[in-house]
Design a protein around this motif. Sequence first.
Motif, PDB file in Angstrom:
ATOM      1  N   ASN A  66     -19.608  32.886  14.037  1.00 30.33           N
ATOM      2  CA  ASN A  66     -20.476  32.499  12.926  1.00 30.33           C
ATOM      3  C   ASN A  66     -19.911  32.953  11.585  1.00 30.33           C
ATOM      4  O   ASN A  66     -19.825  32.178  10.631  1.00 30.33           O
ATOM      5  CB  ASN A  66     -21.876  33.088  13.120  1.00 30.33           C
ATOM      6  CG  ASN A  66     -22.706  32.356  14.156  1.00 30.33           C
ATOM      7  OD1 ASN A  66     -23.481  31.464  13.828  1.00 30.33           O
ATOM      8  ND2 ASN A  66     -22.564  32.741  15.412  1.00 30.33           N
ATOM      9  N   THR A  67     -19.512  34.234  11.500  1.00 34.41           N
ATOM     10  CA  THR A  67     -19.093  34.796  10.218  1.00 34.41           C
ATOM     11  C   THR A  67     -17.927  34.042   9.597  1.00 34.41           C
ATOM     12  O   THR A  67     -17.915  33.782   8.389  1.00 34.41           O
ATOM     13  CB  THR A  67     -18.712  36.283  10.379  1.00 34.41           C
ATOM     14  OG1 THR A  67     -19.876  37.017  10.777  1.00 34.41           O
ATOM     15  CG2 THR A  67     -18.183  36.865   9.073  1.00 34.41           C
ATOM     16  N   GLY A 125     -26.994  38.676  13.022  1.00 32.10           N
ATOM     17  CA  GLY A 125     -25.554  38.453  13.060  1.00 32.10           C
ATOM     18  C   GLY A 125     -24.832  39.657  12.495  1.00 32.10           C
ATOM     19  O   GLY A 125     -25.404  40.745  12.382  1.00 32.10           O
ATOM     20  N   THR A 126     -23.579  39.469  12.131  1.00 31.56           N
ATOM     21  CA  THR A 126     -22.869  40.542  11.448  1.00 31.56           C
ATOM     22  C   THR A 126     -23.517  40.757  10.084  1.00 31.56           C
ATOM     23  O   THR A 126     -24.258  39.900   9.589  1.00 31.56           O
ATOM     24  CB  THR A 126     -21.392  40.196  11.243  1.00 31.56           C
ATOM     25  OG1 THR A 126     -21.294  39.119  10.300  1.00 31.56           O
ATOM     26  CG2 THR A 126     -20.731  39.805  12.563  1.00 31.56           C
ATOM     27  N   THR A 134     -22.840  37.845   7.807  1.00 28.10           N
ATOM     28  CA  THR A 134     -23.662  36.654   8.034  1.00 28.10           C
ATOM     29  C   THR A 134     -25.081  36.863   7.524  1.00 28.10           C
ATOM     30  O   THR A 134     -25.693  35.956   6.955  1.00 28.10           O
ATOM     31  CB  THR A 134     -23.675  36.292   9.523  1.00 28.10           C
ATOM     32  OG1 THR A 134     -22.345  35.982   9.947  1.00 28.10           O
ATOM     33  CG2 THR A 134     -24.574  35.101   9.811  1.00 28.10           C
ATOM     34  N   GLY A 149     -27.186  34.534  15.378  1.00 30.97           N
ATOM     35  CA  GLY A 149     -26.148  34.069  14.480  1.00 30.97           C
ATOM     36  C   GLY A 149     -24.855  34.858  14.584  1.00 30.97           C
ATOM     37  O   GLY A 149     -24.165  35.066  13.578  1.00 30.97           O
ATOM     38  N   CYS A 150     -24.555  35.289  15.771  1.00 34.42           N
ATOM     39  CA  CYS A 150     -23.268  35.885  16.105  1.00 34.42           C
ATOM     40  C   CYS A 150     -22.986  35.463  17.535  1.00 34.42           C
ATOM     41  O   CYS A 150     -23.872  35.573  18.400  1.00 34.42           O
ATOM     42  CB  CYS A 150     -23.317  37.406  15.993  1.00 34.42           C
ATOM     43  SG  CYS A 150     -21.870  38.212  16.679  1.00 34.42           S
TER      44      CYS A 150
END
Length: 230
Positions: A84-85, A124-125, A128, A196-197
Motif C-alpha cells: 500500500n505505502t 497501515g504503516t 499510509t 491498508g497494509c
Amino acid sequence: MKKIGLIGGITWQSTQLYYQLLNTKVSEELGGQSSCECIIESVNFADISAKQAKSDWQALHAQMTDIAVRLENAGAEVILICANTMHLSVPSIKEKITVPLLHIAEVAGKVVKERGFQKVLLLGTKYTMELDFYKDILKNQFGIEVMVPNTEDREIVHTIIYSELSKGIISNESKQHYLDIIKKSEKDGAEGVILGCTEIPLLIQQDDCDIAVVDTTKEHAYAAVEFAIN
C-alpha cells in the motif's frame, strides 16, 4: 489472459500471498489447470525500509519506476505494486509506463462504496495513515470519510508491521492490540476497517472483527485477475 507484473518484496511475506491469491483466483475463474501468467521483481525490503525511514521518497519513486519499466519491457500488460505505502510512487511510475497500473486505494474505495459504507478506519504503516496520498483517493473519488488511530495507536500499528509481520512473526498479543484499536473506531462510528497494509491480513481476518474488513491484499489481487482475464 493478460500478463501481470508484480513489484514485490515489500515485503516478501505479503508477496507470497499475492502469488497464492492470483493463482487460486485464476483457477477458480478459468477452471482446469489454469494458473496466473505473471512476472515478479522482488526488492530487498531492508533497502526500501531504510529509504522510507529517511523519507527519501524521490529515490524510492525512481526505484519503483525503474522496476515498473522493466516489468513492462518484459511483457507485463498490467502493473501491481504489492504494498500500500509504495503507491506513493504511482504518479512517477505512470509518467514512464504505457500499460495500466491498478491502484490499491482505488480498489479499496470501490469495495467500500459497493458495501455502502460511509465511514471507515484506515490501518497501515504510519506513512499510509499520516500522509494524504491514500486518504485523498478514498475521500475525493469515493466520498468516504476516513478515520485513523490516534498517535500512540498509529505507532503501535506501524511497529508491529515492521518488527513482526514483515518477518512473518504472528503474535496473539499484537493481534489483540489491533483488535482493541478497531474496537475504539467502532465506538466512533466506523462501519468498516481497511487493512491498508498488505501484511495485516496475516494477523487480522473478517472472523476476528465485528465490523466489515476490507482486505486490500485480496481485493487488489482479485481486481488484477478480473482485469487480466476480462
